[in-house]
Write an enzyme that holds these catalytic residues in place. Structure first.
Site, PDB file in Angstrom:
ATOM      1  N   GLY A 212       0.836  -1.209   0.000  1.00  0.00           N
ATOM      2  CA  GLY A 212       0.000   0.000   0.000  1.00  0.00           C
ATOM      3  C   GLY A 212       0.857   1.240   0.000  1.00  0.00           C
ATOM      4  N   ASN A 213       0.283   2.368   0.329  1.00  0.00           N
ATOM      5  CA  ASN A 213       1.070   3.606   0.433  1.00  0.00           C
ATOM      6  C   ASN A 213       0.430   4.534   1.464  1.00  0.00           C
ATOM      7  OD1 ASN A 213      -0.858   5.466  -0.955  1.00  0.00           O
ATOM      8  ND2 ASN A 213      -0.513   4.011  -2.618  1.00  0.00           N
ATOM      9  N   HIS A 214       1.078   5.670   1.698  1.00  0.00           N
ATOM     10  CA  HIS A 214       0.676   6.546   2.809  1.00  0.00           C
ATOM     11  C   HIS A 214      -0.477   7.498   2.495  1.00  0.00           C
ATOM     12  CE1 HIS A 214       3.747   5.255   5.485  1.00  0.00           C
ATOM     13  NE2 HIS A 214       4.720   5.569   4.648  1.00  0.00           N
ATOM     14  N   ALA A 280      -3.867   7.541  -5.081  1.00  0.00           N
ATOM     15  CA  ALA A 280      -2.467   7.111  -5.201  1.00  0.00           C
ATOM     16  C   ALA A 280      -2.516   5.616  -5.496  1.00  0.00           C
ATOM     17  CB  ALA A 280      -1.734   7.396  -3.905  1.00  0.00           C
TER      18      ALA A 280
END
Ligand code: CTP
Length: 403
Positions: A212-214, A280
């Site tokens: 995943g990402n932030h 994102a």
């Protein structure tokens, strides 16, 4: 949510018997989420007390140019008040006040505030039937309407004089409905459908792990809220976030992976007028997502990744007359990379935020953006709360639509 939510309403009360109804009106505005300030003509204080209206509006009620009591040499600033308001309503509006408003007379605080106000002004007349149909009153109505003010017509019924006829101030609920409908009609994205992608995507490795990402999703959710407030019907396709739906009328579709986001976005895109890809999206996903939790049996583990579909590029290739907007988060060669993305994904403009800017990007409450247009124009914006950034982006879209 009412279109009046968050709006600053300046209520001008003049000396008609219907002034007592403004207590209900103030309550309705407050319930709709508006902020209310009340100004009165001196004579109106005989009909409803300033104490009632200040208690209900939670603001001081003003009816003279000077602050009474201790601050005798301090002026009440009608210019500030006029500029504070998002809309002004004069209710009840007597024949006397309407005639003065029509001729630019400013011999009381309410009139001076009216003359200073730049916002839309509504007026709800209240008077006896013969006054209401008198040619001079009609002339006041016409003149005020020609200035761009909006009349909320009186209704027919029993009047304070005991006579029956036209001249009763519209009921508070009807005034509220009138203003809400009128504002909704003038919203810039009325009848437009907007699709927004937001948040990160989670690409499963096994049933408990993911890539995943932030991204917090905040920018996309603010865009959805702002588009809704501008009158649009909004579809928000969101990856996993902790954020609640900004509004019950926003169609929120929660997804996990890039492929799920792709399916939802391509399904709705043909039916929208505007699409904004703020998600994102994970560029890659594990080739295989294990059905069972992977055990730590070996010292080294290799994860094979395959490319995810590019949602925005797919929308761009199928674009008809939609306005299509993308985001770019860059760490180097920002403008060059953004320009190439703009071209490659067939966008109308791209919103550029750089991780080099303090306060911009993931997990912040603020953002600092630049917008790059197809004709090469680059517009730079200040560091602002994401809520305001969302409005800036929508304003650019509205300008494109109106071109
Ligand atoms: N985007 C998308 N689907 C993807 C990847 C990106 O819809 N699979 C969208 C994002 O929502 C964003 C824009 O494309 O609006 C830019 O994404 P970014 O990851 O910065 O660009 P890429 O095209 O993936 O290029 P690179 O990774 O090389 O920077």
């Amino acid at each position: 949510m009412s279109v009046l939510s968050g709006k600053k309403i300046l209520l001008g009360v003049t000396a008609g018997i219907a002034a007592y109804k403004t207590a209900f009106l103030v309550r309705l505005f407050i319930k709709a989420g508006a902020q209310v300030k009340v100004v009165m003509t001196p004579a109106a204080r005989e009909f409803v007390t300033p104490l009632t209206l200040s208690t209900l509006s939670k603001n001081e009620v003003i009816s003279s140019f000077t602050k009474e009591e201790d601050h005798k040499n301090q002026w009440n600033n009608h210019v500030d008040l006029g500029l504070w308001a998002d809309l002004m309503l004069v209710a009840p509006a007597t024949a006397n006040t309407l005639s003065k408003m029509a001729t630019g007379n400013s011999d009381n605080f309410l009139l001076a505030t009216y003359l200073s106000a730049k916002c839309p002004v509504y007026f709800a007349p209240a008077m006896d039937l013969d006054m209401y149909r008198h040619p001079s009153t009609k002339e006041s109505f016409e003149k005020l309407i020609s200035f761009g003010n909006v009349m909320i017509p009186a209704t027919s019924g029993e009047l304070a004089s005991g006579l029956s006829g036209e001249g009763r101030m519209a009921e508070p609920e009807d005034i509220l409905n009138f203003i809400e409908a009128h504002l909704a009609e003038s919203l810039p994205l009325r009848n437009k459908r907007v699709l927004i992608t937001a948040g990160p995507t989670y690409e499963p490795i096994d049933p408990v792990r993911f890539i995943g990402n932030h991204s917090s999703g905040k920018m996309g959710y603010e865009l959805a809220a702002a588009a809704h407030a501008a009158g649009a019907r909004v579809i928000l396709i969101s990856g996993p976030t902790h954020l609640p739906n900004p509004h019950k009328d926003i169609h929120l579709i929660r997804v996990q992976s890039a492929r799920e986001m792709f399916v939802a976005a391509t399904k709705y895109f043909p039916s929208v007028d505007i699409a904004i890809a703020s998600a994102a999206v994970s560029d890659y996903r594990p080739r295989i997502s294990a059905a069972q939790k992977i055990k730590k049996t070996s010292e080294v583990m290799e994860l094979e990744l395959v490319k995810n579909p590019d949602i925005l590029a797919t929308l761009g290739s199928g674009k008809k007359d939609q306005v299509l907007v993308g985001f770019a988060l860059e760490t180097e060669n920002e403008e060059e990379n953004a320009a190439s993305k703009l071209e490659r994904k067939n966008l109308d403009f791209i919103v550029l935020n750089s991780l080099n800017d303090k306060g911009a990007g993931f997990k912040t409450e603020t953002n600092k953006i630049k917008i790059l247009f197809r004709n090469g124009t680059l517009k730079k914006f200040d560091l602002k709360p994401k809520e305001e950034v969302a409005r800036d982006i929508l304003n650019e879209i509205i300008e494109l639509i109106n071109e």
